[in-house]
Design a protein around this motif. Structure first.
Motif, PDB file in Angstrom:
ATOM      1  N   UNK B 339       3.902  -1.419  -2.731  1.00  0.00           N
ATOM      2  CA  UNK B 339       4.225  -1.882  -4.131  1.00  0.00           C
ATOM      3  C   UNK B 339       2.922  -2.237  -4.772  1.00  0.00           C
ATOM      4  N   UNK B 340       1.866  -2.881  -4.013  1.00  0.00           N
ATOM      5  CA  UNK B 340       0.838  -3.212  -4.830  1.00  0.00           C
ATOM      6  C   UNK B 340      -0.228  -2.168  -5.211  1.00  0.00           C
ATOM      7  N   UNK B 341      -0.151  -0.946  -4.243  1.00  0.00           N
ATOM      8  CA  UNK B 341      -0.897   0.190  -4.550  1.00  0.00           C
ATOM      9  C   UNK B 341      -0.540   0.995  -6.000  1.00  0.00           C
ATOM     10  N   UNK B 342       0.792   0.772  -6.315  1.00  0.00           N
ATOM     11  CA  UNK B 342       1.266   1.305  -7.447  1.00  0.00           C
ATOM     12  C   UNK B 342       1.139   2.832  -7.394  1.00  0.00           C
ATOM     13  N   UNK B 343       0.811   3.658  -8.505  1.00  0.00           N
ATOM     14  CA  UNK B 343       0.844   5.036  -8.346  1.00  0.00           C
ATOM     15  C   UNK B 343      -0.222   5.604  -7.319  1.00  0.00           C
ATOM     16  N   UNK B 344      -1.391   4.828  -7.140  1.00  0.00           N
ATOM     17  CA  UNK B 344      -2.409   5.300  -6.199  1.00  0.00           C
ATOM     18  C   UNK B 344      -1.866   5.426  -4.816  1.00  0.00           C
ATOM     19  N   UNK B 345      -0.672   5.032  -4.398  1.00  0.00           N
ATOM     20  CA  UNK B 345      -0.274   5.018  -3.101  1.00  0.00           C
ATOM     21  C   UNK B 345      -0.317   6.236  -2.294  1.00  0.00           C
TER      22      UNK B 345
END
Lengths: 222, 791
Positions: B339-345
Motif C-alpha cells: 500500500x505504501x509503495x503505491x504505483x511503484x510496487x
C-alpha cells in the motif's frame, strides 16, 4: 471387652445393611411407640403413643430373656434402663455381669469402672440409633411406619402393638416385634426367623426423677 | 527493477508448490482429525497436567482414582416424600436403562442371600479380628467366660448376622461390622439404596456409560437422555430433585466453556480484524490474503500438533483462536508495504524490503515460544508447538505464497489512520528525544514503583482447572449423603511384595485410626482393613490360640454359657481354620468396588491406595505418614501448584534471558548506541504492565509470566517493524507506524479478548497481553527519536 455391645449387628454387603437396618428398626419401634404416631395410626395406637410421650424421662427394671437354637437354655440378664427423651438411654446390666452402655447424640460408649465414657469403635449403628431416636422424638415416626405394618389391639389400659416388616429383605430375617404396655411400656418381644427370640420385660416403671451426676455425665446432660 | 518474466514465473512456481504443500498438510490434518474415529480433542483436564510424583506408581494411582468412576454417572434422587423419591428413582432407572448410551444402570437391587455375604469368611474366622477384639484379647485381662456372657446378653439382638453357633463370641461379626460396606450410610430399603437426611429421602442410582465420558458424542447423548428422564420424573413426582456427579458432567462443562471461549474470542476477533483491515486497506483483497495467510498457519499448527501429540487439548484450541492475531501480523506488514509503495510496487522487491523485519520478528517469536515449550506441561508444550508451527507457516506463506498473488499495486493506506498515526508518532517521538526521553522514562518507572511493590503470587492449580461451582456443590452434597470419598489426597503405600505393602498399610492405618478416635478424621478406606497382612492374621490366630488350643477348657466355657453340645463341637472342629489370602479375596465379587485400591504394576511393583475420608487437615495427614517406610501422602493439586510456583520462578529468569538474547541481536543490527533506544519501549512496556497488574491487585501466576514473554516478543517486533519500515515510507510519514498500530490492534482483538475467557489461566494471559501490547505500542515511536543521530 467390646463384644458385649453389638446390637448393631449389621452385616456384610447388602444383606448386612438389611440386617443392620433391622436392628435400627427394632429400637425405633420402641422409640416410636414412646414418641407419638402420625395420622396413619388408628385411634388406639394414637392413644398409646400419646400416653407414652407424656413421660420425658423413664426408669425401669428390665429382665431380658434370649433364646437361640444354638443355646440349650435361654440367657437371662437383668438390670435397669434409663430413657431420657432427646438424650438417649443408659442400658445398665447388673446380672450376670456389670456393665453400663450409654447411647447419646451420635455416640455409643461404655461406662468404665472409673465412671469414664469409653467410646466404642465401629459402633456406627449404635450412634445412628441415637441420632434417629432423637429425630423420632422430634416427631418423625415415619421411618417405622415406612418399614412396618402396625396392628394395635387391647385397650389404652392394656395394649399390644405388633410390628410386622413390610419389606421382604427384612422379613426374611425378622418375624415380628411385639410391644405391650399400659401407661408405660411393659414388654418388648422380638422374634427372628431363625427361631431365636428376645423377650424384655419392664417392671417398676416410673418417671425417672432427678438423675444422678454420673447419669447426667453419661448422657451428656448439663 | 525490470519485471522480467523469470523472477515472476519463479514466484509463481514457488507459490504453486507452497499451495500444494499446504493442501497436502490440510488433507493430512483433516484425516488426523476426522479420519480416525472420535474427534481427537482432549477434554480431560487431568491429561494436561504434568507428571509431578516421584514414584511412578503414584501417577498410576492418580490416574486410577480419577478414572475409577470416570465413566460412571452417580445420581441421587431427592424428595421430602419417601415414596415419591423411591418411585422417581425406579422410573429414572428404567428410563436410563432403555437408552443404549448407558451400559448398565443400577437402581433396584437384585435379590440377596444373607448366607452369601458371611459364608466366604467362615473358613477364615480365626484369623480375622476387629480392632476392639484384638485389643481386648491382647490386654491380658481377657475373660472368655464374661465376654461370652456379654455377647449372649446384648440388648435387643444378638447373632443376627453370622449365626450364633458359628461365632459364639461375635468375633467374626465384629470384624464384618467394621468393613466399609457395613459402614455406608446408604442402606437397602424397598430394594433401593437409600439414605435419609434432614427429612429428605435420597435414593442412589448409578449408570455406566457405553463409551468414554470425554467423548463428545457420548456426552451429548448421555446428557440428553438424562435431561429427558429427569424432566419426566420431576413431572410425575413433584418436588423431586436429582443430584448428579461424574466425570461426564465436568468434561461437558469444560467443553462448553471452551466452546464459549472459542466463539467469543474467535468470532469477535475475526470480525474485528476483518473490519479493521477493510477500513485501512480500503479493499477486500488484502483482507482475504491476510486470512489466507492465517489459515495456512492454523492448518500447519493443527496438523503438526496432532502429529506430535496425537490429540489436541481444549486449552490449545482456545489459545490457538487467539494466536491468529499474531500470525496475521506478517501479512499485514507485507500488505502495508504494498500500500505504501503505491504505483511503484513490485512483489519481489517488496518482499526483500520486509524480509529482514519479518525474519527478526519471527525469530524473536519462535524464541519466546521455544522457551514456553521447555516447561514440562503437556498442554503448554502443545501450545508452544502449535504457536511455533503456526507462526512459521504464516510467515512462510508471506514469503512464498503472497508475492504471486500480489502482483498489482494497491491503493495507498486509508488517509485518516495514517494521519492519526503520524500525529501520535510526532508527539511521542518528540517526547522521547534526547535527555527528555531519559527523564520521561525515569518518571514512568517512578510511577510504576508503587505498583511493583503491590505484586503478589498465586500458584493455585485452579488457575488451570476450573470446576463449575454448581457441579462442585452437587458433588459435595452427594459425598455428604453417601459418604463417598473425595480422592484428591491419598496415601500411596509401596513395598517389595504384597505382604510388605499390607504390613506397611497396617502401620499407616494405626496412625489414621488414632486420628479418627481423636475426631480429627472422619475415616479411612484401605485394603488392609479388608484383607489383613498374613503377619497380622497370624497374630490374630495366636491371640485366639491361647483360648482355643485347649479344647476341653473352651468346651467347658461354651457349655456353661448354655450352648448345645452339637453346636460346641461344630465350632471347635472348625479351629484352626485358614488365613484369608489377598489373591483369593480380589477374586470375590465383594471386592469389586475396592479393587482399584490395589496397584499391581508389572514394571513398578506392588502398591496400594489408602483414602482418608471427610475433610482432614493436610498437615495431620502428612504427619500420619511420617516415619513410615514406603508410605507417602500424594496430593496432586498441591504438587501441581508447587510446580506452577517453581516454573513461575523460572519464567521470570527466562524473561531476563530472552531479553539478554535480544540485546546482541539489536546491537548488531542497530549499533550498540541505538540498541537501548530500540529496546526501551518493549522493556518499559513490560515494566508498566507489571505495575498495572500490581495496581489491579492481580496475583502473578505462571500465566502472567508467559504472557509477559509474549509481550516482549511482540513489543520487539513493533520496534523492529517501525525501525526497518520507516526508510521505505519517507514520502508517507506515519504510514509505517499506522501499520504497526494495525498489527497491535489485531493482536489486542485476539489476545486481548482472552481476558474474557472462562479459564482463569487464559484470562490472566489475555489481560497481561492487553496491557503489555497497549503500553508497548504507545511507547514504540520513541525508538525512532534518536534515529538521525544514530545513522
Amino acid at each position: 471387652m467390646r463384644h458385649s455391645l453389638s446390637y448393631s449387628n449389621h452385616r456384610a454387603g447388602r444383606a448386612g445393611r438389611g440386617v443392620f437396618r433391622l436392628a435400627l428398626i427394632l429400637l425405633l419401634c420402641a422409640v416410636a411407640a414412646l414418641a407419638h404416631a402420625d395420622g396413619q395410626a388408628d385411634g388406639l395406637l394414637q392413644n398409646v403413643l400419646d400416653g407414652l410421650g407424656k413421660h420425658s424421662a423413664v426408669r425401669a427394671e428390665f429382665v431380658q430373656t434370649r433364646s437361640n437354637p444354638a443355646l440349650a437354655q435361654p440367657q437371662v440378664s437383668q438390670g435397669q434402663l434409663l430413657f431420657v427423651l432427646g438424650h438417649g438411654m443408659l442400658w445398665q446390666t447388673r446380672t450376670p455381669y456389670q456393665e453400663t452402655l450409654a447411647l447419646n447424640g451420635d455416640r455409643a460408649a461404655r461406662l468404665d469402672a472409673q465412671g469414664q465414657l469409653q467410646p466404642m469403635r465401629n459402633e456406627r449403628g449404635v450412634s445412628q440409633i441415637s441420632q434417629m431416636l432423637q429425630a423420632m422424638l422430634a416427631g418423625k415416626p415415619d421411618e417405622v411406619l415406612r418399614q412396618f405394618n402396625v396392628e394395635a389391639s387391647g385397650a389404652p389400659a392394656q395394649w399390644t402393638l405388633r410390628f410386622t416388616p413390610k419389606q421382604e429383605r427384612m422379613a426374611r430375617v425378622l418375624g415380628h416385634i411385639e410391644l405391650g404396655g399400659n401407661d408405660y411400656l411393659q414388654s418388648i418381644r422380638i422374634d427372628l426367623q431363625d427361631g431365636s427370640s428376645t423377650d424384655i420385660r419392664f417392671s417398676q416403671t416410673r418417671d425417672a426423677g432427678e438423675l444422678s451426676a454420673l447419669e447426667k455425665h453419661a448422657l451428656g446432660l448439663p | 527493477m525490470s519485471s522480467s518474466a523469470s523472477p515472476r514465473s519463479a514466484l509463481a512456481r514457488r507459490a504453486v508448490a507452497f499451495a500444494l504443500a499446504t493442501l497436502a498438510l490440510a488433507a493430512l490434518g483433516a484425516w488426523l482429525l476426522f479420519g480416525r474415529g472420535p474427534l481427537p480433542i482432549q477434554t480431560d483436564m487431568l491429561a494436561m497436567l504434568p507428571a509431578t510424583e516421584q514414584h511412578p506408581l503414584a501417577e498410576i494411582a492418580v490416574q486410577r482414582l480419577a478414572h475409577a468412576n470416570g465413566d460412571r454417572v452417580v445420581l441421587l434422587v431427592d424428595n421430602a416424600d419417601d415414596a415419591r423419591a423411591k418411585d422417581a428413582a425406579r422410573a429414572l432407572g428404567k428410563a436410563l436403562a432403555q437408552n443404549h448410551i448407558f451400559d448398565s444402570v443400577t437402581a433396584e437391587l437384585p435379590p440377596f442371600d444373607l448366607q452369601q455375604v458371611f459364608a466366604p469368611y467362615l473358613a477364615h474366622r480365626f484369623t480375622l479380628l476387629g480392632d476392639g477384639d484384638r485389643a481386648a484379647l491382647a490386654a491380658g485381662s481377657y475373660d472368655p467366660a464374661q465376654a461370652l456372657a456379654q455377647h449372649l446378653n446384648e440388648p435387643f439382638l444378638t447373632g443376627v448376622g453370622v449365626p450364633l453357633q458359628d461365632d459364639p463370641f461375635g468375633w467374626l461379626q465384629h470384624w464384618l461390622d467394621q468393613q466399609p460396606w457395613s459402614r455406608s450410610p446408604l442402606l437397602p430399603e424397598d430394594d433401593l439404596l437409600t439414605a435419609h437426611r434432614d427429612g429428605h429421602s435420597y435414593v442412589l442410582v448409578t449408570a455406566t456409560l457405553r463409551g468414554s465420558s470425554f467423548d463428545d458424542q457420548v456426552q451429548q447423548q448421555a446428557l440428553a437422555a438424562l435431561a429427558l428422564a429427569e424432566q419426566a420424573i420431576v413431572h410425575d413426582q413433584p418436588g423431586t430433585r436429582v443430584w448428579r456427579t461424574g466425570a461426564l458432567f465436568y468434561a461437558a462443562a469444560a467443553r462448553h466453556n471452551a466452546e464459549h471461549d472459542v466463539h467469543i474470542v474467535g468470532w469477535i476477533s475475526t470480525i474485528g480484524i476483518a473490519l479493521l483491515l477493510l477500513g485501512v486497506f480500503r479493499s477486500p483483497g488484502p483482507l482475504l490474503l491476510a486470512f489466507l495467510s492465517t489459515a495456512v498457519g492454523v492448518i500447519a499448527a493443527t496438523t503438526l500438533s496432532l502429529l506430535v501429540f496425537g490429540q489436541i487439548y481444549l486449552l490449545t484450541i482456545v489459545f490457538g483462536a487467539a494466536l491468529l492475531g499474531e500470525a496475521v501480523d506478517y501479512s499485514i506488514q507485507y500488505l502495508s508495504a504494498r500500500a505504501n509503495a503505491g504505483p511503484r510496487w513490485q512483489a519481489a522487491t517488496g518482499l526483500r524490503q520486509v524480509r529482514p523485519a519479518l525474519l527478526l520478528a519471527l525469530g524473536t517469536s519462535l524464541l519466546g515460544y521455544a522457551l514456553l515449550g521447555l516447561v514440562p506441561f503437556p498442554a503448554l508444550r502443545q501450545m508452544a508447538v502449535f504457536a511455533m508451527s503456526g507462526m512459521l507457516a504464516a510467515c512462510l506463506s508471506v514469503f512464498w505464497l503472497l508475492p504471486a498473488l500480489l502482483q498489482r499495486p494497491a491503493k495507498p493506506l486509508s488517509a485518516i489512520p495514517v494521519r492519526l498515526a503520524r500525529a501520535m508518532q510526532q508527539v511521542l517521538a518528540r517526547g522521547g528525544a534526547g535527555r527528555r526521553g531519559v527523564v520521561l522514562a525515569a518518571l514512568l518507572l517512578l510511577l510504576a514503583l508503587p505498583g511493583w511493590l503491590q505484586l503478589r503470587h498465586d500458584d493455585d492449580v485452579h488457575q488451570l482447572i476450573v470446576q463449575p461451582p454448581e457441579l462442585v456443590a452437587q458433588e459435595a452434597t452427594i459425598r455428604q449423603v453417601t459418604g463417598l470419598g473425595d480422592g484428591n489426597q491419598f496415601f500411596l503405600v509401596t513395598g517389595d511384595d504384597a505382604e510388605q505393602v499390607l504390613q506397611r498399610e497396617e502401620a499407616l492405618e494405626a496412625h489414621l485410626q488414632a486420628l479418627v478416635e481423636q475426631n480429627k478424621l472422619q475415616g479411612w478406606l484401605g485394603l488392609a482393613g479388608m484383607v489383613p497382612s498374613q503377619q497380622r492374621q497370624q497374630q490374630n490366630h495366636a491371640l485366639l490360640a491361647r483360648w482355643l488350643d485347649d479344647r476341653a477348657r473352651m468346651q467347658q466355657w461354651l457349655s456353661t454359657a448354655g450352648f448345645r453340645a452339637s453346636a460346641v463341637s461344630r465350632y471347635l472342629d472348625a479351629w484352626p481354620g485358614t488365613p484369608l489370602q489377598l489373591d483369593d479375596w480380589l477374586r470375590t465379587p465383594l471386592s469389586t468396588p475396592f479393587r482399584y485400591l490395589w496397584l499391581d504394576d508389572a514394571t513398578h511393583g506392588h502398591g496400594s491406595i489408602v483414602l482418608p475420608q471427610g475433610a482432614a487437615d493436610l498437615a495431620l495427614l502428612q504427619q500420619a505418614a511420617e516415619g513410615l517406610p514406603g508410605v507417602s501422602l500424594v496430593d496432586k493439586a498441591a504438587s501441581v501448584s508447587a510446580l506452577f510456583g517453581r516454573y513461575r520462578g523460572y519464567a521470570s529468569v527466562w524473561l531476563l534471558a530472552a531479553l539478554l538474547l535480544i540485546v546482541p541481536v539489536f546491537g548488531w543490527r542497530y549499533s550498540w548506541r541505538q540498541a537501548p533506544r530500540v529496546l526501551a519501549p518493549p522493556v518499559l512496556g513490560l515494566g508498566l504492565t507489571l505495575a498495572a497488574l500490581g495496581y489491579l491487585q492481580q496475583p502473578l501466576t505462571l500465566f502472567h509470566w508467559m504472557a509477559l514473554m509474549l509481550v516482549l516478543g511482540v513489543g520487539a517486533n513493533y520496534a523492529v517493524f517501525l525501525r526497518e519500515g520507516e526508510p521505505h515510507t519517507g514520502d508517507r510519514p506515519g504510514a509505517m507506524y499506522a501499520s504497526v498500530l494495525l498489527s497491535a490492534l489485531t493482536a489486542l482483538l485476539s489476545f486481548g479478548l482472552l481476558a474474557l475467557s472462562s479459564m482463569p489461566a487464559l484470562r490472566d494471559f489475555g489481560l497481561t497481553l492487553l496491557l503489555g501490547i497497549a503500553f508497548t505500542v504507545v511507547l514504540v515511536p520513541a525508538s525512532l527519536a534518536g534515529r538521525e543521530a544514530g545513522r
